[in-house]
Design a protein around this motif. Sequence first.
Motif, mmCIF file in Angstrom:
data_model
loop_
_atom_site.group_PDB
_atom_site.id
_atom_site.type_symbol
_atom_site.label_atom_id
_atom_site.label_comp_id
_atom_site.label_asym_id
_atom_site.label_seq_id
_atom_site.Cartn_x
_atom_site.Cartn_y
_atom_site.Cartn_z
ATOM 1 N N PHE A 73 0.885 -1.171 0.000
ATOM 2 C CA PHE A 73 0.000 0.000 0.000
ATOM 3 C C PHE A 73 0.921 1.219 0.000
ATOM 4 O O PHE A 73 1.685 1.409 0.947
ATOM 5 N N PRO A 74 0.880 2.026 -1.064
ATOM 6 C CA PRO A 74 1.885 3.078 -1.251
ATOM 7 C C PRO A 74 1.359 4.512 -1.144
ATOM 8 O O PRO A 74 1.346 5.244 -2.128
ATOM 9 N N PRO A 75 0.905 4.954 0.030
ATOM 10 C CA PRO A 75 0.374 6.321 0.106
ATOM 11 C C PRO A 75 1.468 7.381 -0.008
ATOM 12 O O PRO A 75 2.588 7.173 0.441
ATOM 13 N N GLU A 76 1.079 8.497 -0.586
ATOM 14 C CA GLU A 76 1.965 9.660 -0.545
ATOM 15 C C GLU A 76 1.627 10.425 0.735
ATOM 16 O O GLU A 76 0.456 10.739 0.970
ATOM 17 N N ARG A 129 -11.315 2.726 -8.605
ATOM 18 C CA ARG A 129 -11.243 3.462 -7.351
ATOM 19 C C ARG A 129 -12.639 3.620 -6.763
ATOM 20 O O ARG A 129 -13.636 3.486 -7.458
ATOM 21 N N LEU A 130 -12.697 3.915 -5.489
ATOM 22 C CA LEU A 130 -13.979 4.179 -4.849
ATOM 23 C C LEU A 130 -14.393 5.627 -5.105
ATOM 24 O O LEU A 130 -13.618 6.553 -4.858
ATOM 25 N N HIS A 151 -8.268 8.512 3.437
ATOM 26 C CA HIS A 151 -9.727 8.605 3.409
ATOM 27 C C HIS A 151 -10.343 7.252 3.087
ATOM 28 O O HIS A 151 -9.623 6.247 2.921
ATOM 29 N N ASN A 162 0.982 13.178 1.891
ATOM 30 C CA ASN A 162 0.628 14.577 1.645
ATOM 31 C C ASN A 162 -0.794 14.866 2.097
ATOM 32 O O ASN A 162 -1.421 15.824 1.669
ATOM 33 N N GLY A 194 -11.552 6.072 0.478
ATOM 34 C CA GLY A 194 -11.051 5.458 -0.768
ATOM 35 C C GLY A 194 -9.774 4.673 -0.510
ATOM 36 O O GLY A 194 -9.589 3.560 -1.020
ATOM 37 N N HIS A 195 -8.897 5.257 0.319
ATOM 38 C CA HIS A 195 -7.676 4.524 0.672
ATOM 39 C C HIS A 195 -8.016 3.248 1.432
ATOM 40 O O HIS A 195 -7.330 2.237 1.282
ATOM 41 N N PHE A 245 -7.610 -1.683 -10.548
ATOM 42 C CA PHE A 245 -9.015 -1.864 -10.144
ATOM 43 C C PHE A 245 -9.668 -0.491 -10.055
ATOM 44 O O PHE A 245 -8.990 0.539 -10.029
ATOM 45 N N THR A 290 -5.087 1.903 -8.984
ATOM 46 C CA THR A 290 -6.402 2.253 -9.520
ATOM 47 C C THR A 290 -6.346 2.411 -11.046
ATOM 48 O O THR A 290 -5.272 2.551 -11.638
ATOM 49 N N LEU A 335 -13.278 12.892 -2.527
ATOM 50 C CA LEU A 335 -12.142 12.067 -2.132
ATOM 51 C C LEU A 335 -10.860 12.567 -2.801
ATOM 52 O O LEU A 335 -10.028 11.783 -3.209
ATOM 53 N N LYS A 373 -10.361 1.286 0.902
ATOM 54 C CA LYS A 373 -10.653 0.230 -0.084
ATOM 55 C C LYS A 373 -9.355 -0.428 -0.542
ATOM 56 O O LYS A 373 -9.249 -1.650 -0.624
ATOM 57 N N SER A 374 -8.358 0.405 -0.822
ATOM 58 C CA SER A 374 -7.069 -0.110 -1.276
ATOM 59 C C SER A 374 -6.345 -0.868 -0.154
ATOM 60 O O SER A 374 -5.721 -1.909 -0.390
ATOM 61 N N LYS A 408 -7.493 14.512 -2.090
ATOM 62 C CA LYS A 408 -6.702 15.014 -0.960
ATOM 63 C C LYS A 408 -6.461 16.520 -1.079
ATOM 64 O O LYS A 408 -6.424 17.220 -0.083
#
Length: 575
Positions: A44-47, A274-275, A53, A49, A55-56, A272, A244, A282, A58-59, A284
């Motif tokens: 899971f690669p969030p930035e 996205r939500l 949320h 910044n 949507g994340h 896949f 996504t 959603l 879901k990932s 950021k």
Amino acid sequence: MGHEDAHSNPAPPPQPAGPTDFVRDLIAADRLSGKHDGRVITRFPPEPNGYLHIGHAKSICLNFGIAQENPDGVCHLRFDDTNPAREDVEYVNSIQEDVRWLGFNWADKMFYASDYFEKLYHYALHLIRNGKAYVCDLSPEEMIEYRGAPTIPGRESPFRNRSVEENLDLFHRMRAGEFADGSHTLRANIDMTSPNIHLRDPALYRIRKVDHHRTGAAWCLYPMYDYAHSVSDAIEGITHSICTLEFEVHRPLYDWILNQLPIPHHPQQIEFARLNLSYTLLSKRKLLQLVEEGVVSGWDDPRMPTIAGLRRRGYTPESIRAFCSRIGVTKFNGLTDISLLEFSVREDLNKTAPRVMAVLRPIRVVIENFPEGEVEELDAINNPEDPAAGVRKLPFSRVLYIEAEDFLENPPKGFFRLTPGGEVRLRYAYIIRCVGLVKDPASGQVQELRCTLDPNTHSGTGHVQRKVKGTIHWVSEAHAVDAEVRLYDRLFHVETPGDAEGDWKTLLNPHSLQTLTGCKLEPSLAGAKPGARYQFERQGYFCANSSDAKPGKLVFNRTVTLRDSWAKSASQKSK
Ligand code: ATP
Ligand code: MG
């Protein structure tokens, strides 16, 4: 509101028996065929910044979920921190807290793309030496102009044919800080006529003389997303890189980069949908704007679609995971109805939240035939869905509060609550009759109801001797605790605020927060711990505020009403 049996919920929408979807099917097939030696490593690669949320979530549920379901499966948490201008440790910390709160664990597999800056730089040198990358002096505007459009082929940069030596020299000097921001980029040497814009010599590095929250001033050269992401995945031995749908068109570049480099590992990118959630933004960037401009009280404002906001609102990790499992994983972008998220938390809290009595907009009731100073301790059921939750004592006395809207002086037909001369049952107690009103002489407003109780109608938690149509909640005045209650509603009043052109802030719901003070709660709530969740009977689910309540002052946030009030008002409108 207004019905006595507001405790029941509608039947749940169908939930898949075990989670399966095209991503899981594909991974199962890879395991069977022995691809990637049968291993499953996701990430899971969030930035960092912004806050995570829904949507994340879901990932997160997809990536960490797949790792959990597969023997030896692992999911890495990787901070994609390649854009120092917008990133911050506050976000790094909140992301870890939120992933953990959702119930997932990365063990020792937490990484930062910035840890690979040196490696990424050396792989870039490898590309240059093989004639696969060059330093370009076009300005960002010129690069856009040269790039063309989907139907117009791009033009080659005049710097495309620089020698390897010249490129190596310039790239070193870029790193050394000799050049200004935007003056030079390192670009992949691919194909300026490709129908896929992303293959038209995309930038791999740009100069940004900005300090990084982890590497400080060590770098003024930062890798672009596609380059950093694909190489980080390969370095970590990721087997399935799930992202996504927008990145489907980036996949040829992802593969091109890894095909040029001497890294033995080549992860498989899978996309896949996205939500997208109705009545919710959603993005950021826009959520940050709401925070910075004070439209909300912070990233964890209970109206925010962030994990931190949902947590403060009273959502449980279980309900968010159930929501993610219910919406499934597909290849088609759609809009998920926010009522499904609300349904998931209702369903969870219905099973777990203790029931209590809370009068939000109180009106005084005096029971004329109940002796002054006397207190009767009544039994009340803590949770009808959970017999193990037991019963509690509820004090009953001569002066009570009931909900102001449970009394009408001039009731319409079908109003089964209290009326002049009418009867209603007090939950767990007696049937009372309204025998008089005390009005404010100036305004004529009803200030107090005078009632009598029928002593033969005590119900407790069991047998009812006599029936009336309405049952209402109440709190004893002498025992009540005061609280502030915050009623939250959707932050936006339009279904797809993300599609709006122009000023999207005009789409904010002006009634998204209503603060009630002087609410009267049953005494068992005096010691409510921050974060504790309850069902206020007939009102909804509420959570003791964990953030800005002062010591000794109780504040409750409404998580969700007992029923979908938006669906009701929409169907009433259509009548
Ligand atoms: P941005 O890149 O604009 O800052 P982002 O929402 O893409 O925003 P990331 O931190 O890059 O944020 O996201 C981390 C991961 O979460 C990515 O793999 C991304 O695909 C996934 N993700 C983000 N938004 C959603 C969403 N609405 N539905 C499903 N997955 C999402
Ligand atoms: Mg992103």
